[in-house]
Enzyme design. Structure first.
Site, short mmCIF file in Angstrom:
data_model
loop_
_atom_site.label_atom_id
_atom_site.label_comp_id
_atom_site.label_asym_id
_atom_site.label_seq_id
_atom_site.Cartn_x
_atom_site.Cartn_y
_atom_site.Cartn_z
CE LYS A 38 -2.72 2.63 3.40
NZ LYS A 38 -1.61 3.52 3.81
NE ARG A 111 -0.84 12.87 6.41
CZ ARG A 111 -1.06 14.06 6.95
NH1 ARG A 111 -2.24 14.36 7.46
NH2 ARG A 111 -0.11 14.97 6.98
CB CYS A 135 -4.80 6.64 10.45
SG CYS A 135 -5.40 5.27 9.42
#
Length: 477
Positions: A38, A111, A135
């Site tokens: 990821k 982000r 997060c």
């Protein structure tokens, strides 16, 4: 179990249909597969903006972060095409400015948009960045990003909608030193410096495996980047770049999460696609705690088997740190396993100041965990004098009991699932959509490992189906 609403601290409610019901007490057994990391895939997708020809990325996981980046690329004229087996093609032939209102649809969802700055400045001379998400695990300021962009010639204007960034005289190389080896800021500088005029020297850079893989992507595109000792990266700007074809490194964060799930539930899980070289520090700690693992280096179907060998787990003392230290993203799932270790374990979190907040839920389930604002370790820490509870003492073993759990963030959410799977009784877990940000086919993988989980999107008795967008996972053999 009666259905009743669960509320966040701010008073907002999560309805019963947003929950998954987890029946704990059953060890996880079976086999799952991880795809590309990821933390590399989304950055490699952004890098495609820099090329003059199409790029192809293989083994891409079907996770929400990929969807967000795909949407932003499409808004800027990049044609993103999904193929079989996780392949995507990114064609940047018609890059264009996007409508601010359309960009703002993605505000708060990730982000990643901040990393569009350099590529858009090179392609269009202008970048608009919406409010950022991600997060809520601690302060992750973008000052490092903006300071670096300004040093390279960008002008940053803050507006009510977001950041309006231009480079009136173009971008140029310079000497930069990061106050902290930030992964995001290092990525920003790499993506900006590769086409800036002249040479950029970056000191105190992050050197995580995902950073090195991003450098490999950029090198395939025609960039000239050298990694020196002592966290120094030298980038020689080039006038143009081409597309790439790249298979990313496997996701070492997801691998460690499933390894910890095997340990906490006294199970046996094989993670196909996992690679030993990227997990050396984690594997040492996993073995120190009492877990066992076996590496299969088969070229086509290799992976790592993780299992609990029986007996008591052992308490450890560890500190998170930037690579090659123990990753902060490994800390949360491991803490759940440490609640089952005999003795006192100590965890000193040095990367994110609020990352231990997820332990409140573990305490409500019967774990004995005390948080401290003192630095319980020797690693230099930015939080020691700021009154953040960033050290934990875990006393075990503790018998965990089922509870209602609200997922706080991506890794903390997976950790709550591990606790629910290890606990006695039936837990309800709310806010599962956060897990989709970083874990592909989460529900199907749980089913493949024999977990008893019920809720929307979970596999039926006829075989696995998806919880999030993407292909099905192979059931355990």
């Amino acid at each position: 179990m009666a259905e009743r609403p669960v509320s966040f601290a701010d008073g907002s409610l999560l309805a019963p249909e947003d929950q998954l019901v987890v029946r704990g007490g059953t060890p996880l057994h079976g086999e799952i597969r991880v795809r590309g990391a990821k933390n590399l895939v989304s950055k490699a997708m952004v890098a495609a903006l820099l090329g003059e020809t199409p790029s192809t990325l293989y083994d891409v996981p079907a996770i929400r972060d990929v969807e967000v980046v795909s949407g932003l690329l499409n808004l800027h004229g990049v044609h993103v095409t999904a193929g079989p087996d996780g392949r995507i093609t990114l064609d940047p032939s018609n890059v264009e400015s996007a409508n601010v209102d359309e960009i703002n649809v993605h505000a708060g969802s990730s982000r990643i948009p901040i990393l569009f700055c350099g590529p858009l400045l090179h392609r269009l001379g202008h970048a608009f960045i919406p409010d950022l998400g991600g997060c809520r695990i601690g302060d992750r300021p973008i000052d490092f990003h903006l300071d670096a962009l300004r040093a390279m010639g960008a002008t940053v204007e803050k507006t009510p909608q977001g950041l309006d960034i231009t480079a009136p005289a173009g971008l140029r190389g310079t000497k930069l030193t990061l106050p902290y080896p930030s992964v995001g800021a290092t990525e920003q500088i790499l993506l900006t410096a590769v086409r800036a005029e002249g040479i950029t020297e970056l000191r105190n850079a992050a050197v995580e495996p995902e950073i090195c893989d991003l450098i490999a992507v950029l090198q395939k595109m025609g960039a000239i980047i050298t990694i020196h000792t002592d966290r120094v990266i030298r980038i020689e700007g080039v006038p143009r770049l081409r597309g790439y074809r790249h298979r990313p490194l496997p996701d070492r964060l997801e691998t460690a999460s499933w390894a910890c799930a095997a340990l906490a539930t006294r199970g046996d899980v094989t993670v196909r696609g996992a690679r030993q070289a990227d997990l050396m520090t984690f594997l040492n700690v996993f073995r120190s705690v009492g877990g066992e693992f076996e590496v299969d280096d088969s070229p086509t179907d290799g992976g790592i088997r993780f299992w609990h060998p029986g007996g008591d787990l052992r308490a450890v003392a560890l500190e998170t740190d930037v690579h090659p230290g123990f990753m902060t993203d490994w800390q949360q799932p491991l803490v759940v396993a440490l609640t089952q270790a005999r003795g006192l374990s100590i965890v000193h979190e040095t990367v994110y100041e609020n990352r231990l907040g997820f332990t409140d839920a573990l305490v409500s389930m019967g774990a004995t965990i005390q948080l401290y604002s003192d630095c319980l370790g020797s690693t230099p820490c930015r939080f020691g004098q700021r009154n953040f509870r960033h050290s934990a003492v875990i006393s075990g073993p503790s018998k965990l009991q089922a509870a209602d759990l609200v997922i706080p963030d991506l890794r903390g959410g997976f950790s709550h699932f591990i606790a629910a799977l290890a606990a006695e009784g039936t837990s309800r877990v709310f806010g599962v959509n956060l897990i989709d940000r970083g874990y592909e086919d989460f529900g199907a993988k749980l089913a493949a490992l024999g977990a008893t989980v019920e809720g929307p999107g979970m596999p039926s008795s006829t075989g696995p189906v998806r919880l999030a967008a993407g292909g099905p996972v192979e059931a355990a053999r």
